[in-house]
Design an enzyme around this catalytic site. Structure first.
Site, PDB file in Angstrom:
ATOM      1  N   ASP A  45      -5.629   2.492  -3.522  1.00 51.64           N
ATOM      2  CA  ASP A  45      -6.703   3.419  -3.865  1.00 51.64           C
ATOM      3  C   ASP A  45      -7.225   4.135  -2.620  1.00 51.64           C
ATOM      4  OD1 ASP A  45      -8.058   1.260  -2.786  1.00 51.64           O
ATOM      5  OD2 ASP A  45      -9.334   0.897  -4.533  1.00 51.64           O
ATOM      6  N   SER A  46      -6.644   3.816  -1.469  1.00 48.88           N
ATOM      7  CA  SER A  46      -6.878   4.596  -0.249  1.00 48.88           C
ATOM      8  C   SER A  46      -6.487   6.049  -0.456  1.00 48.88           C
ATOM      9  CB  SER A  46      -6.066   4.007   0.913  1.00 48.88           C
ATOM     10  OG  SER A  46      -4.711   3.796   0.534  1.00 48.88           O
ATOM     11  N   ASP A  84      -3.003  -0.820  -6.754  1.00 50.99           N
ATOM     12  CA  ASP A  84      -4.408  -1.225  -6.734  1.00 50.99           C
ATOM     13  C   ASP A  84      -5.064  -1.026  -8.089  1.00 50.99           C
ATOM     14  OD1 ASP A  84      -5.008  -2.226  -4.215  1.00 50.99           O
ATOM     15  OD2 ASP A  84      -5.453  -0.260  -3.366  1.00 50.99           O
ATOM     16  N   LYS A 112      -3.069  -5.361  -7.542  1.00 50.34           N
ATOM     17  CA  LYS A 112      -3.947  -5.920  -6.499  1.00 50.34           C
ATOM     18  C   LYS A 112      -5.396  -5.792  -6.931  1.00 50.34           C
ATOM     19  CE  LYS A 112      -4.404  -3.925  -2.355  1.00 50.34           C
ATOM     20  NZ  LYS A 112      -5.874  -3.645  -2.247  1.00 50.34           N
ATOM     21  N   GLU A 114      -9.449  -6.578  -5.766  1.00 52.28           N
ATOM     22  CA  GLU A 114     -10.347  -6.837  -4.639  1.00 52.28           C
ATOM     23  C   GLU A 114     -11.469  -7.764  -5.059  1.00 52.28           C
ATOM     24  OE1 GLU A 114     -11.901  -3.455  -2.611  1.00 52.28           O
ATOM     25  OE2 GLU A 114      -9.963  -2.446  -2.455  1.00 52.28           O
ATOM     26  N   GLU A 181      -7.971  -8.479   4.847  1.00 55.40           N
ATOM     27  CA  GLU A 181      -8.294  -7.306   5.658  1.00 55.40           C
ATOM     28  C   GLU A 181      -9.472  -7.565   6.589  1.00 55.40           C
ATOM     29  OE1 GLU A 181      -9.387  -2.543   5.153  1.00 55.40           O
ATOM     30  OE2 GLU A 181      -8.773  -3.719   3.412  1.00 55.40           O
TER      31      GLU A 181
END
Length: 266
Positions: A45-46, A84, A112, A114, A181
């Site tokens: 999602d970057s 993501d 993924k 978070e 991270e």
């Protein structure tokens, strides 16, 4: 490159062979990255920041993620595709299952999430339904407003222990992989040693089982003009993008990256 599977990645962890992951958002870069030796493509999602120009990942939608995952799938040549789950895509059980299904149908082979140990139930639900999960710990960009900015996590003993506990809890819930991270390098290594599943690091030191960077960062491109401490510009000394990605892949495999100057301390 032969097709990378979970079995491949688990064997790499056991054998101590570093795993190379890179973000990717379209077909031509997917193919280029595969040809350069990248084993995992992260549709991150970057993209909200490097493609769409936002100041965070929060505006990225599930439609955005599904579209770019499908693009990457078309160019992929054997790498494992991880997508993501965007902000609030797993806020409820129904949303979680729907969002993960959309991404898998678009071409992802793993999703993924978070968060922390509270992801255990979502991880269990997805794993039971045949959807591999990568849990993202440490600095989780979707929680940037809660953290008060992009800050290194786990520097205090209590916080470090919590991250270790979270890692074990998520492995027990069925997570197939962890991404850690922006934590001190010694903590990144401890997390990798504490679990049997592969641990990919970004700003987590050289002791993790593999590394990931945002493709635009490792190519020396930035809208903000700021380069994170954990990033190395692999375009330096190279004539083209393919050579830069290959240099990144070699550096991860040979343990030349990350070096001390890319690591955080407690």
């Amino acid at each position: 490159m032969s097709e990378v599977t979970l079995t491949t990645l688990q064997a790499q962890k056991r054998e101590g062979s570093k795993i190379v992951m890179l973000t990717c958002y379209d077909a031509i870069f997917a193919r280029t990255a595969c040809e350069a030796g990248v084993e995992m493509l992260l549709v991150g999602d970057s993209l909200g920041m490097v493609l769409q120009g936002h100041d965070s990942t929060l505006p990225v939608s599930l439609d955005d993620m599904a579209y770019h995952t499908a693009c990457v799938k078309r160019g992929n040549r054997g790498a494992m595709i991880v997508a993501d789950m965007p902000f609030m895509a797993n806020a409820t059980t129904e949303q979680c299952l729907h969002s993960a299904a959309r991404l898998m149908q678009a071409g992802a082979q793993m999703v993924k999430l978070e968060g922390a140990a509270w992801l255990a139930e979502s991880t269990r639900l997805l794993t039971e339904r045949g959807i591999p999960v990568c849990a993202h710990l440490g600095l989780t960009p979707q929680s940037v407003n809660l953290f008060g900015g992009y800050k290194v996590q786990g520097r205090q003993q209590e916080a470090a222990q919590q991250l270790l506990d979270d890692a074990r809890a998520l492995e027990a819930a069925g997570a197939a992989m962890l991404l850690v991270e922006c934590v001190p390098s010694d903590l990144g290594a401890r997390i990798a040693q504490a679990v049997e599943i592969p641990v990919i690091g970004i700003g987590a030191g050289a002791g993790t089982d593999g590394q990931v960077l945002v493709m635009h960062d490792m190519l020396g491109l930035s809208l903000s003009g700021r380069t994170p401490k954990f990033v190395r510009d692999f375009m330096q000394g190279q004539n083209d993008i393919s050579s830069a990605i290959a240099a990144y892949s070699r550096a991860v495999k040979s343990r030349a990256f990350p070096a001390k100057e890319h690591e955080f301390t407690a």
